[in-house]
Design an enzyme around this catalytic site. Structure first.
Site, mmCIF file in Angstrom:
data_model
loop_
_atom_site.group_PDB
_atom_site.id
_atom_site.type_symbol
_atom_site.label_atom_id
_atom_site.label_comp_id
_atom_site.label_asym_id
_atom_site.label_seq_id
_atom_site.Cartn_x
_atom_site.Cartn_y
_atom_site.Cartn_z
ATOM 1 C CB SER A 1 -0.775 0.269 1.214
ATOM 2 O OG SER A 1 -1.554 1.240 1.370
ATOM 3 C CE1 TYR B 1 -4.613 -1.954 4.811
ATOM 4 C CE2 TYR B 1 -3.748 0.186 4.106
ATOM 5 C CZ TYR B 1 -4.064 -1.164 3.549
ATOM 6 O OH TYR B 1 -4.181 -1.434 2.384
#
Length: 335
Positions: free
Chosen positions: A127, A152
């Site tokens: 990501s 995350y």
């Protein structure tokens, strides 16, 4: 070839599985169909895939070690595209344990499956969130990712580290892709475009963080899929000349590689909203909010490495992409 696509009922996984099947490959999709967002949307994606003769699906949780091991042993995959994860920056603040199960244990079960079954290539989702406190733009895969600002993001950095370890120890070719703000038809309801579209059509205000002073490298789903499908054919190899001191952290002496996959053209959030207003023919009511914990001001991908390796060039601009999402949304929800 025969592919495992994890997260096949998810946004990106659905599109990747569909494209691979259209190209003549056999795809086994897995997903745990959790209720992080509307399960009926996931089921609708799977219904589309079920029409393809070379697609099959198994409901399976990544954290099910025995189940994942049995799947690999039975199916004899050639390659794996691992897209399943607990997504969302904001959700990680209130639900941290979900990220440990899906993103850490789940990634490890996939790595173990690859190690024990001679998988040719593991491509997995990282990501843009890993860039954390970086202020230098565009974000390059040679930049430090040592300061993530959400759990995350920390789990995605961990996935890259775990993959390198397995590439080094067991010669498993792995490629991590740092996605930048993916949007388009069949998108996730927790993401800005979906939430904004729903709210505007219902006559409700939209929450716009940091007073709208944010920039995102919005990347249309078809461009993302094109990059994934191209990169799975480019298998990393050993490079005995590589050293930590003299080379980029995005590759290694092991068969390991990291790429950014984005549009390479950040767009102001307020301009993105204007494109949505134009597509809907409705003016948005905006609640201007402060920056949320875990968010960053800007994402901006340096994609030169990906272009050089694959010839990848994003084709869809924001105006086109938003219009295509709106057309899908109106059709799917009969609005």
């Amino acid at each position: 070839m025969k592919f495992l696509v994890t997260g096949a009922a998810g946004f990106i996984g659905f599109h990747v599985a569909n494209t691979l099947c259209q190209q003549g490959h056999e795809v086994v999709g897995i997903d745990n169909l959790n209720d992080y967002y509307d399960v009926s949307l996931k089921e609708a994606r799977l219904k589309q895939l079920s029409n393809l003769s070379t697609f099959s699906f198994q409901k399976l949780d990544l954290a099910d070690r025995a189940g994942i091991a049995t799947l690999f042993d039975k199916e004899k995959f050639n390659r794996v595209i691992h897209l399943a994860a607990q997504a969302g920056v904001r959700y990680s603040i209130d639900n941290p344990m979900a990220y440990a199960d899906s993103n850490l244990i789940g990634h490890l079960t996939i790595l173990e499956g690859c190690r024990n079954n001679n998988i040719e290539h593991l491509v997995y989702a990282s990501s843009s969130s890993v860039y954390g406190l970086n202020n230098k733009t565009p974000f390059s895969t040679s930049d430090s990712i040592d300061h993530p600002i959400s759990l995350y993001a920390a789990t995605k950095k961990s996935n890259e580290l775990m993959s390198h370890t397995y590439s080094h120890l067991y010669d498993i070719p792995t490629t991590g892709l740092r996605f930048f703000t993916v949007y388009g038809p069949w998108g996730r309801p927790d993401m800005a475009l979906f939430k904004f579209t729903k709210a505007i059509l219902e006559g409700n205000p939209i929450d716009v963080y940091n007073q709208g002073d944010m920039r995102r490298d919005f990347t249309y789903i078809d461009d993302i899929v094109e990059g994934i499908v191209r990169i799975q054919d480019i298998i990393p190899t050993h490079n005995n000349d590589w050293t930590v001191e003299n080379n980029s952290a995005s590759n290694s002496s092991a068969p390991y590689k990291i790429f950014n996959i984005g549009n390479g053209n950040p767009v102001k959030l307020l301009d993105f909203i204007k494109s949505l207003e134009s597509s809907l023919g409705i003016k948005a009511k905006m609640n201007l909010m402060p920056m949320q914990a875990g968010d960053v001001y800007q994402t901006y991908a340096d994609i030169d490495d990906l272009i050089k390796e694959t010839g990848y060039t994003p084709q869809i601009n924001v105006e086109q992409g938003v219009q295509q999402f709106v057309d899908w949304y109106r059709n799917f929800y009969k609005i």
